[in-house]
Design a protein around this motif. Structure first.
Motif, PDB file in Angstrom:
ATOM      1  N   CYS A 199       0.846  -1.178   0.000  1.00 19.23           N
ATOM      2  CA  CYS A 199       0.000   0.000   0.000  1.00 19.23           C
ATOM      3  C   CYS A 199       0.889   1.238   0.000  1.00 19.23           C
ATOM      4  O   CYS A 199       2.091   1.148   0.253  1.00 19.23           O
ATOM      5  CB  CYS A 199      -0.953   0.015   1.194  1.00 19.23           C
ATOM      6  N   GLY A 200       0.292   2.378  -0.317  1.00 19.93           N
ATOM      7  CA  GLY A 200       1.047   3.619  -0.354  1.00 19.93           C
ATOM      8  C   GLY A 200       0.111   4.797  -0.528  1.00 19.93           C
ATOM      9  O   GLY A 200      -1.113   4.651  -0.481  1.00 19.93           O
ATOM     10  N   THR A 201       0.700   5.978  -0.747  1.00 16.41           N
ATOM     11  CA  THR A 201      -0.090   7.198  -0.872  1.00 16.41           C
ATOM     12  C   THR A 201       0.239   7.900  -2.187  1.00 16.41           C
ATOM     13  O   THR A 201       1.293   7.667  -2.785  1.00 16.41           O
ATOM     14  CB  THR A 201       0.202   8.163   0.283  1.00 16.41           C
ATOM     15  N   CYS A 249       3.878   8.574  -4.427  1.00 13.99           N
ATOM     16  CA  CYS A 249       4.045   8.459  -5.881  1.00 13.99           C
ATOM     17  C   CYS A 249       4.594   9.756  -6.464  1.00 13.99           C
ATOM     18  O   CYS A 249       5.462   9.728  -7.348  1.00 13.99           O
ATOM     19  CB  CYS A 249       2.719   8.091  -6.540  1.00 13.99           C
ATOM     20  N   GLU A 250       4.115  10.882  -5.970  1.00 15.50           N
ATOM     21  CA  GLU A 250       4.636  12.170  -6.418  1.00 15.50           C
ATOM     22  C   GLU A 250       6.097  12.332  -6.026  1.00 15.50           C
ATOM     23  O   GLU A 250       6.906  12.853  -6.795  1.00 15.50           O
ATOM     24  CB  GLU A 250       3.797  13.312  -5.833  1.00 15.50           C
ATOM     25  N   GLN A 281       4.011   7.688 -11.683  1.00 16.84           N
ATOM     26  CA  GLN A 281       3.031   8.512 -12.384  1.00 16.84           C
ATOM     27  C   GLN A 281       1.695   7.776 -12.522  1.00 16.84           C
ATOM     28  O   GLN A 281       0.634   8.349 -12.273  1.00 16.84           O
ATOM     29  CB  GLN A 281       3.559   8.907 -13.751  1.00 16.84           C
ATOM     30  N   THR A 282       1.741   6.521 -12.887  1.00 11.13           N
ATOM     31  CA  THR A 282       0.516   5.734 -13.017  1.00 11.13           C
ATOM     32  C   THR A 282      -0.156   5.572 -11.660  1.00 11.13           C
ATOM     33  O   THR A 282      -1.381   5.673 -11.547  1.00 11.13           O
ATOM     34  CB  THR A 282       0.819   4.354 -13.627  1.00 11.13           C
ATOM     35  N   GLY A 283       0.659   5.352 -10.632  1.00  9.23           N
ATOM     36  CA  GLY A 283       0.114   5.213  -9.282  1.00  9.23           C
ATOM     37  C   GLY A 283      -0.567   6.476  -8.793  1.00  9.23           C
ATOM     38  O   GLY A 283      -1.618   6.422  -8.139  1.00  9.23           O
ATOM     39  N   LYS A 284       0.011   7.604  -9.125  1.00 11.43           N
ATOM     40  CA  LYS A 284      -0.541   8.891  -8.698  1.00 11.43           C
ATOM     41  C   LYS A 284      -1.960   9.088  -9.214  1.00 11.43           C
ATOM     42  O   LYS A 284      -2.796   9.662  -8.527  1.00 11.43           O
ATOM     43  CB  LYS A 284       0.380  10.010  -9.198  1.00 11.43           C
TER      44      LYS A 284
END
Length: 89
Positions: free
Chosen positions: A24-26, A30-31, A62-65
């Motif tokens: 998991c992440g935020t 990602c930024e 970038q895709t995650g963001k």
């Protein structure tokens, strides 16, 4: 005082490692991945073998963001995260 490339690499590896282990992440992580990769790509002290993998990591950030389901995005990239961690070490 700006971070040198070694500190930037450490932070990048920490974020990727956390994504790998926690699945998991935020969006802000990602930024941060994007900002770190951009800086590392232009740094002459970064080895070429590391620079070769950075575009893929940038695309991941970038895709995650923009992902509606960030945790699923991270989960679907577990193999790449492992590979990237090995290549950055």
């Amino acid at each position: 005082m700006p971070l040198n490339h070694e500190h930037q690499m450490t932070i990048l590896k920490d974020i990727l490692s956390n994504h790998q282990t926690d699945c998991c992440g935020t969006v802000s992580e990602c930024e941060q991945i994007e900002r770190l990769v951009k800086s590392l790509m232009t740094n002459e002290h970064v080895q070429q073998q590391v620079k070769n993998v950075l575009p893929d990591i940038y695309a991941y950030g970038q895709t995650g963001k923009y992902s509606a389901h960030l945790d699923n995005h991270i989960l679907s990239h577990q193999q790449q995260l492992t590979k990237w961690m090995n290549q950055l070490s």
